[in-house]
Design a protein around this motif. Structure first.
Motif, short mmCIF file in Angstrom:
data_model
loop_
_atom_site.label_atom_id
_atom_site.label_comp_id
_atom_site.label_asym_id
_atom_site.label_seq_id
_atom_site.Cartn_x
_atom_site.Cartn_y
_atom_site.Cartn_z
N ILE A 243 2.18 -4.77 -8.81
CA ILE A 243 2.12 -3.94 -7.59
C ILE A 243 2.54 -2.49 -7.82
CG2 ILE A 243 2.88 -3.76 -5.18
CD1 ILE A 243 0.98 -6.13 -5.87
N PRO A 244 3.66 -2.23 -8.49
CA PRO A 244 4.03 -0.82 -8.67
C PRO A 244 2.96 -0.02 -9.41
CG PRO A 244 5.89 -2.24 -9.17
CD PRO A 244 4.71 -3.13 -9.00
N ILE A 245 2.21 -0.67 -10.27
CA ILE A 245 1.21 0.05 -11.06
C ILE A 245 -0.05 0.33 -10.23
CG2 ILE A 245 -0.36 -0.21 -13.06
CD1 ILE A 245 2.04 -1.81 -14.35
N VAL B 251 8.00 4.87 -3.84
CA VAL B 251 8.33 3.45 -4.00
C VAL B 251 7.77 2.85 -5.29
CG1 VAL B 251 8.12 1.16 -2.96
CG2 VAL B 251 8.66 3.15 -1.53
N PRO B 252 6.48 3.07 -5.61
CA PRO B 252 5.98 2.45 -6.85
C PRO B 252 6.71 2.93 -8.10
CG PRO B 252 4.17 3.29 -5.51
CD PRO B 252 5.43 3.79 -4.88
N TYR C 67 6.92 7.12 0.97
CA TYR C 67 6.05 6.03 0.49
C TYR C 67 5.68 6.20 -0.98
CZ TYR C 67 2.04 9.13 0.69
OH TYR C 67 1.18 10.17 0.45
N ALA C 68 5.37 7.44 -1.37
CA ALA C 68 4.86 7.65 -2.74
C ALA C 68 5.93 7.42 -3.80
CB ALA C 68 4.30 9.06 -2.87
N ASP D 124 0.85 -1.19 0.00
CA ASP D 124 0.00 0.00 0.00
C ASP D 124 0.88 1.24 0.00
OD1 ASP D 124 -1.88 1.95 0.31
OD2 ASP D 124 -2.58 1.30 2.27
N PHE D 125 0.92 1.93 -1.12
CA PHE D 125 1.64 3.20 -1.23
C PHE D 125 0.67 4.31 -1.63
CE2 PHE D 125 4.62 -0.26 -2.20
CZ PHE D 125 5.49 -0.09 -1.14
N SER D 126 -0.58 4.15 -1.22
CA SER D 126 -1.59 5.17 -1.52
C SER D 126 -1.47 6.30 -0.50
CB SER D 126 -2.99 4.55 -1.50
OG SER D 126 -3.29 4.08 -0.19
N ASP D 127 -2.04 7.46 -0.85
CA ASP D 127 -1.96 8.60 0.06
C ASP D 127 -2.76 8.31 1.32
OD1 ASP D 127 -0.38 10.13 -1.67
OD2 ASP D 127 -2.14 10.78 -2.81
N SER E 58 -0.43 -0.08 -6.57
CA SER E 58 -0.36 0.18 -5.13
C SER E 58 -0.21 1.66 -4.78
CB SER E 58 0.80 -0.60 -4.51
OG SER E 58 2.02 -0.18 -5.10
N ARG E 59 0.00 2.53 -5.78
CA ARG E 59 0.02 3.97 -5.49
C ARG E 59 -1.42 4.48 -5.29
NH1 ARG E 59 0.43 8.04 -3.55
NH2 ARG E 59 1.27 10.01 -4.30
#
Lengths: 274, 272
Positions: free
Chosen positions: A52-54, B46-47, B43-44, A24-27, A56-57
């Protein structure tokens, strides 16, 4: 061994220990939306790493290992059914405090995702199906042949001998070797139960019950499913988006994972909560 | 969070994210956060980075989940050494290093001290030393002591982010997250950073360097930031016009995309 996601534990209501990854790299100040991704048969959560990189933001992305797969325990004689696999998905969501989620699956994972949507409709905001007919009952897969092949050659031997059918257009030898080694971790005894179980499933008559938006991404040249068998979604699911990847065989989620994830992201952003 | 024991016995926390192809070798990137921050604040990024690079994010001493060091355990060389020891711990003989604000000073110190280890240097909001800035950071410490860290951050938030462009919710999150920092540690960290200056050593950095500067920063002028391109051979210099100090938080996707482009260009050059 790369691939970094930490695996977490959950004990299902029948006592089986399930494992899953969360990325989870969401705001953090925005309302959290959860996406659950279900891998294919003979796979695990790890096979979806490129997605995931696509995703999970924008979303908390949860990847369980299905029963019989990955780090999740192998179920006992009465602990494996399509209903039980669907229940695992909902119990995982509940465990994460999630009352509604987006759900996407690859191949057998899509069958489980469809079953989850049918059995627990209020949980599923959107459904995405990558490369699956609604159950394998009418598919062209001869599961007995697969099982006999695995019994004769072992899981790795079976995968080595069928890899060209899965990825005729892929030339990256590193990927092919990795795919075989990764998939060969699947316990053959568990697959002898899981594969035939999927072959018994036919969800066609219940597809009209799916009321949430559904994305179907279909391989255009799939030796495992006749084109007409994929058409049933367009016919029966009211809110259905249908994309065909022309010329590609069954394993699109591995051969063009970024394309799959981008299409899924576009679909999800269109349907995410305002 | 993962942890390792630094050579002086302090337990240092870090996050590691890696979605690179398992069958290919991948370079490692180490990100060093700003003062009053932690690895979480990246965090932002990383993707953007973790599909092509193994991304490690350290919690500096006295920040995040890393312990507060004892007397003598908080210096810039020691912070830089932690970065190198993290690289050792995760098996990265060579690595890219980037930092934000105070973290970029630490990253720059690593690039100076360990030229044989560092593949490139990413400097976000980095000057040659903070003492020449437009604000007396020691006064920050006094205000933090008087009002508390969260109140200090709320009073000075416009120095850090453009309130007209950040999303609603960001400011409260930023203050809550930064406000977790140990005030006791900050009372040592800020004056220590203010004492440190490395303009005279910047010319020793020979690896590819990207310097990204905020163009509307009330804490440092663009000329302060120009110390990097003026002293580091071949340094790429990018100014984000109009933005206050905390570019790595306010426009993280822009920073990470620029940084990823820079890193991929290095990889492409290596292949040629």
């Amino acid at each position: 061994m790369p691939l970094s996601s930490t695996m977490y534990d959950l004990t299902a209501s029948d006592g089986l220990k399930l494992r899953y990854a969360v990325d989870d790299f969401s705001d953090p100040w925005r309302p959290q939306e959860t996406l659950i991704l279900i891998h294919a048969g003979m796979g695990s959560s790890r096979r979806l790493y490129k997605w995931i990189p696509i995703l999970s933001r924008h979303f908390r992305v949860v990847r369980p290992d299905m029963r019989c797969h990955g780090q999740t325990e192998i179920p006992g004689p009465d602990q494996l059914s399509i209903g039980r696999l669907a229940q695992d998905v909902v119990e995982l969501a509940e465990h994460l405090g999630c009352k509604q989620f987006h759900l996407a699956g690859s191949s057998a994972g899509a069958i489980v995702s469809i079953q989850t949507t049918l059995d627990f409709p209020r949980y599923v905001k959107t459904l995405a199906n990558f490369a699956s007919t609604p159950g394998l009952k009418n598919s062209l897969i001869d599961m007995n042949k697969w099982v006999n092949h695995i019994r004769a050659k072992g899981m790795k031997g079976f995968l080595e001998e069928t890899i060209a059918e899965r990825f005729p257009n892929v030339t990256d030898k590193g990927f092919l070797t990795w795919f075989i080694e990764e998939s060969a971790r699947t316990n053959p005894e568990a697959f002898y139960r899981f594969g035939p179980l999927m072959k018994e499933v036919d969800q066609t008559d219940r597809l009209h019950e799916i009321r949430c938006p559904m994305l179907n991404v279909i391989p255009g040249h799939d030796p495992l499913g006749a084109p007409g068998q994929y058409e049933v979604y367009r016919k029966h699911v009211p809110h259905c988006e249908f994309i065909v990847y022309e010329g590609l065989p069954h394993n699109i989620t591995d051969s063009v994972p970024e394309r799959c994830a981008e299409d899924l992201l576009r679909f999800l952003l269109k349907h995410r909560s305002a | 969070m993962n942890k390792f024991k630094a050579s002086d016995g302090l337990e240092v926390a870090y996050a590691l994210d890696d979605f690179t192809d398992p069958w290919r070798p991948a370079d490692t990137v180490i990100l060093v956060h700003a003062a009053m921050g932690s690895s979480i604040r990246f965090y932002a990024w990383v993707p953007h980075l973790a599909r092509d690079f193994r991304v490690a994010r350290i919690d500096m001493r006295g920040h995040g989940a890393t312990q507060v060091p004892g007397p003598g355990g908080l210096t810039v060389p020691r912070l830089a050494r932690d970065v190198v020891e993290l690289a050792d711990h995760i098996g990265a003989q060579r690595f890219h290093v980037a930092g934000s604000s105070a973290g970029s000073t630490v990253a720059g110190k690593v690039a100076i001290d360990c030229p044989d280890r560092v593949l490139s240097f990413g400097a976000f909001a980095c000057t040659g030393g903070i003492r020449h800035g437009l604000q007396d950071q020691n006064s920050w410490v006094r205000k933090i002591g008087e009002k508390g860290l969260a109140a200090f951050l709320r009073d000075t938030i416009a120095d850090r982010v453009d309130l007209n462009s950040v999303e609603p919710g960001f400011v409260d999150w930023f203050i809550a997250e930064s406000g977790k920092t140990s005030v006791v540690a900050l009372e040592r960290f800020v004056p220590m950073m203010r004492q440190f200056e490395f303009v005279a050593d910047l010319h020793r950095i020979r690896c590819p360097t990207l310097a990204v500067a905020p163009g509307g920063d009330p804490i440092h002028t663009v000329d302060h930031y120009r110390a990097l391109p003026e002293n580091i051979p071949g340094c790429e210099f990018v100014v984000y016009d109009g933005l206050p100090h905390n570019i790595t938080d306010a426009v993280p996707d822009r920073c990470a995309a620029d940084y990823c482009r820079f890193l991929l260009n290095i990889a492409a050059d290596k292949r040629r």
